[in-house]
Design a protein around this motif. Sequence first.
Motif, PDB file in Angstrom:
ATOM      1  N   CYS A  85       0.827  -1.212   0.000  1.00  0.00           N
ATOM      2  CA  CYS A  85       0.000   0.000   0.000  1.00  0.00           C
ATOM      3  C   CYS A  85       0.863   1.265   0.000  1.00  0.00           C
ATOM      4  O   CYS A  85       0.519   2.255  -0.660  1.00  0.00           O
ATOM      5  CB  CYS A  85      -0.934  -0.013   1.208  1.00  0.00           C
ATOM      6  N   ARG A  86       1.958   1.246   0.716  1.00  0.00           N
ATOM      7  CA  ARG A  86       2.791   2.440   0.792  1.00  0.00           C
ATOM      8  C   ARG A  86       3.523   2.728  -0.514  1.00  0.00           C
ATOM      9  O   ARG A  86       3.753   3.889  -0.861  1.00  0.00           O
ATOM     10  CB  ARG A  86       3.809   2.298   1.928  1.00  0.00           C
ATOM     11  N   ASP A  87       3.893   1.688  -1.246  1.00  0.00           N
ATOM     12  CA  ASP A  87       4.599   1.896  -2.515  1.00  0.00           C
ATOM     13  C   ASP A  87       3.666   2.330  -3.631  1.00  0.00           C
ATOM     14  O   ASP A  87       4.131   2.783  -4.684  1.00  0.00           O
ATOM     15  CB  ASP A  87       5.318   0.611  -2.930  1.00  0.00           C
ATOM     16  N   ALA A  88       2.350   2.191  -3.438  1.00  0.00           N
ATOM     17  CA  ALA A  88       1.388   2.584  -4.475  1.00  0.00           C
ATOM     18  C   ALA A  88       0.961   4.037  -4.359  1.00  0.00           C
ATOM     19  O   ALA A  88       0.232   4.523  -5.237  1.00  0.00           O
ATOM     20  CB  ALA A  88       0.159   1.685  -4.417  1.00  0.00           C
ATOM     21  N   GLU A  89       1.385   4.746  -3.331  1.00  0.00           N
ATOM     22  CA  GLU A  89       0.995   6.141  -3.139  1.00  0.00           C
ATOM     23  C   GLU A  89       1.994   7.069  -3.827  1.00  0.00           C
ATOM     24  O   GLU A  89       3.172   7.114  -3.465  1.00  0.00           O
ATOM     25  CB  GLU A  89       0.908   6.467  -1.653  1.00  0.00           C
ATOM     26  N   VAL A  90       1.505   7.805  -4.826  1.00  0.00           N
ATOM     27  CA  VAL A  90       2.340   8.736  -5.589  1.00  0.00           C
ATOM     28  C   VAL A  90       2.403  10.066  -4.839  1.00  0.00           C
ATOM     29  O   VAL A  90       1.355  10.587  -4.413  1.00  0.00           O
ATOM     30  CB  VAL A  90       1.761   8.942  -7.004  1.00  0.00           C
ATOM     31  N   PRO A  91       3.566  10.631  -4.635  1.00  0.00           N
ATOM     32  CA  PRO A  91       3.656  11.932  -3.947  1.00  0.00           C
ATOM     33  C   PRO A  91       2.855  13.012  -4.673  1.00  0.00           C
ATOM     34  O   PRO A  91       2.914  13.138  -5.896  1.00  0.00           O
ATOM     35  CB  PRO A  91       5.159  12.231  -3.965  1.00  0.00           C
ATOM     36  N   GLY A  92       2.087  13.782  -3.917  1.00  0.00           N
ATOM     37  CA  GLY A  92       1.274  14.841  -4.488  1.00  0.00           C
ATOM     38  C   GLY A  92      -0.045  14.385  -5.055  1.00  0.00           C
ATOM     39  O   GLY A  92      -0.757  15.197  -5.671  1.00  0.00           O
ATOM     40  N   SER A  93      -0.412  13.139  -4.858  1.00  0.00           N
ATOM     41  CA  SER A  93      -1.653  12.617  -5.428  1.00  0.00           C
ATOM     42  C   SER A  93      -2.745  12.542  -4.371  1.00  0.00           C
ATOM     43  O   SER A  93      -2.513  12.749  -3.176  1.00  0.00           O
ATOM     44  CB  SER A  93      -1.414  11.224  -6.025  1.00  0.00           C
ATOM     45  N   THR A  94      -3.958  12.225  -4.835  1.00  0.00           N
ATOM     46  CA  THR A  94      -5.095  11.966  -3.954  1.00  0.00           C
ATOM     47  C   THR A  94      -5.235  10.454  -3.798  1.00  0.00           C
ATOM     48  O   THR A  94      -5.425   9.738  -4.778  1.00  0.00           O
ATOM     49  CB  THR A  94      -6.385  12.565  -4.534  1.00  0.00           C
ATOM     50  N   VAL A  95      -5.133   9.980  -2.571  1.00  0.00           N
ATOM     51  CA  VAL A  95      -5.130   8.544  -2.303  1.00  0.00           C
ATOM     52  C   VAL A  95      -6.558   8.050  -2.107  1.00  0.00           C
ATOM     53  O   VAL A  95      -7.350   8.673  -1.393  1.00  0.00           O
ATOM     54  CB  VAL A  95      -4.272   8.228  -1.058  1.00  0.00           C
ATOM     55  N   VAL A  96      -6.875   6.931  -2.752  1.00  0.00           N
ATOM     56  CA  VAL A  96      -8.179   6.294  -2.649  1.00  0.00           C
ATOM     57  C   VAL A  96      -7.980   4.870  -2.155  1.00  0.00           C
ATOM     58  O   VAL A  96      -7.202   4.102  -2.746  1.00  0.00           O
ATOM     59  CB  VAL A  96      -8.914   6.305  -4.001  1.00  0.00           C
ATOM     60  N   ILE A  97      -8.685   4.527  -1.077  1.00  0.00           N
ATOM     61  CA  ILE A  97      -8.603   3.185  -0.499  1.00  0.00           C
ATOM     62  C   ILE A  97     -10.021   2.618  -0.436  1.00  0.00           C
ATOM     63  O   ILE A  97     -10.872   3.137   0.296  1.00  0.00           O
ATOM     64  CB  ILE A  97      -7.988   3.217   0.909  1.00  0.00           C
ATOM     65  N   PRO A  98     -10.345   1.582  -1.186  1.00  0.00           N
ATOM     66  CA  PRO A  98     -11.709   1.033  -1.163  1.00  0.00           C
ATOM     67  C   PRO A  98     -11.987   0.333   0.162  1.00  0.00           C
ATOM     68  O   PRO A  98     -11.070  -0.070   0.888  1.00  0.00           O
ATOM     69  CB  PRO A  98     -11.710   0.054  -2.338  1.00  0.00           C
ATOM     70  N   ASP A  99     -13.275   0.192   0.452  1.00  0.00           N
ATOM     71  CA  ASP A  99     -13.666  -0.442   1.709  1.00  0.00           C
ATOM     72  C   ASP A  99     -13.802  -1.951   1.590  1.00  0.00           C
ATOM     73  O   ASP A  99     -14.164  -2.615   2.559  1.00  0.00           O
ATOM     74  CB  ASP A  99     -14.988   0.154   2.205  1.00  0.00           C
ATOM     75  N   GLN A 100     -13.516  -2.532   0.441  1.00  0.00           N
ATOM     76  CA  GLN A 100     -13.587  -3.969   0.263  1.00  0.00           C
ATOM     77  C   GLN A 100     -12.205  -4.511  -0.092  1.00  0.00           C
ATOM     78  O   GLN A 100     -11.315  -3.779  -0.551  1.00  0.00           O
ATOM     79  CB  GLN A 100     -14.589  -4.335  -0.837  1.00  0.00           C
ATOM     80  N   LYS A 101     -12.005  -5.795   0.139  1.00  0.00           N
ATOM     81  CA  LYS A 101     -10.726  -6.441  -0.113  1.00  0.00           C
ATOM     82  C   LYS A 101     -10.598  -6.756  -1.606  1.00  0.00           C
ATOM     83  O   LYS A 101     -11.420  -7.488  -2.172  1.00  0.00           O
ATOM     84  CB  LYS A 101     -10.612  -7.732   0.695  1.00  0.00           C
TER      85      LYS A 101
END
Length: 531
Positions: free
Chosen positions: A458-474
């Motif tokens: 999860c941490r490697d998928a976050e691009v600096p300066g972006s808006t992070v979206v995390i779904p509520d399902q697996k």
Amino acid sequence: MVPHATVDDICHPLEFLDLPWIMDDIFTSLLTLTAYISRKFINFLENLVLQDMYRFSDDSIVITSGPNPRSSSQSLNRSSPMSWTETSNSGVSRRGSSELMEECLLNTDSGIIKTNHSKRGVPFINQGLTFPLLGFRLAWIWALASWRCALYYLRYTQAQVYSIKSRIQKTLRGSSEDIGWLQHTPGMAPVENGTARFLELLEAIRNGEHTLPYSFVYLLVPGLFSNHGPLYFVATKRFFSKMGLACHIAKIHSEASVEHNAWELKQYIEELYWGSGKRVMLLGHSKGGVDSAAALSIYSSELEDKVAGLALVQSPYGGTPIASDILREGQIADKETRRIMELLICKVIKGDMRALEDLTYEKRKEFILKHKLPEGIPLISFHSEARVVPGVLATMTHIAHAELPWLPIPKFGSEEFDDICRPGHQVPIVIPSSAVMAVCALHLLLRYGEKSDGLVTCRDAEVPGSTVVIPDQKLDHAWMVYSSWKKNPNEPDACQMCEAILTLLVELGKRKQEDREEALVHNTQQSFSFY
């Protein structure tokens, strides 16, 4: 869960192998001291023998044969000591002890050797030490050679032990120091959480509210090995086309390097822009998001006005521990593992090995620090977490369809075999993707303590300066390419999620445009007030 401290504790017992460096210094000092003592001892023995030879030559009297040997002997004995000393110094002392002994043996019939009785035992020292000294020197040289050989093998063993120790430590450490490096690097822009708004848009879409504008062209960029996935993004493209949206799937060679695909995407984007007159919205999944970001980073001046936004879905923007652990140099069985991957990627799949190398932490660090994303383009980072419950591991609730080339088999003259061996023949296969992703996610969770979708943390998928979206399902990493045998109607599918992501991206683009206009108005007012 194995934290980083546990890995250090595992490596701690191997620190005793540092003692051979101290032993190496001790052995070197002992060797130097032994050589010095042996050199001094040999010089002492040589000086002792030379002194014995000189004494022997001074005390020996050679009497030549004549008619009266007794008178000759007496005449020689009556000669002055000075004359005898001069004679011995001019004759005998110039010759070596061996020549003097030979002359004495030849003159046994015609001469008499007369020696000083007070030093009669001295010549025997010369005769007794010459050959033992030679043997001692040879034995000492052999001993030194054996010692040097043993020391060489000891150092070779030390080097092998250090190499094994380093490989074990590097293998145990793995990617523990690299995961999440984007958050630790100074100068990286912070991220913004847009999950709440995304869930609102997703709920509205499921209720039939579709607000995606027709003023954009939507380009879907597939990930690694997409050339062998016939269903990759097909359902999403059909879903968008039914709504009347201009949607395309980028036909790129997904197994090529990141820079090569960046150039192909640049050509693709420019073709769509000039052909339709509309700006392009990019949605890249997995390596497709990395390729799209690379196109915007390398060709920012050409694409900044043609691209309206970029959404990276489960993309290893910072790298992935799976690729790094497979291709890391210096770990156990690194060369054998690389040969296996080269066989699979280059020979079987007909891809480029750089496609996997570009996803390692080392390559991603080098690329990101060299190429920056343009600040004017809105970005979304979408990442999820895979299920690791035993039920997912044991079932095939989700499967992925793929097509792989036939391995070469011999021809037997039959038309059937000719058709099978024809170049480009593909074999349809079914892969239990959910079980595979669950195993990988469980591995990353137990080894590094990191949540992931099976391939990307999860941490490697976050691009600096972006808006992070995390779904509520697996959702695992293959949720866009598999089909479900037990589809749950109460859960959103991949098509609806892609629409919600792009809708949020459109809103972010409008917000950035408004911010730029406000900043422009503010600067204009300040300029007028200054004048």
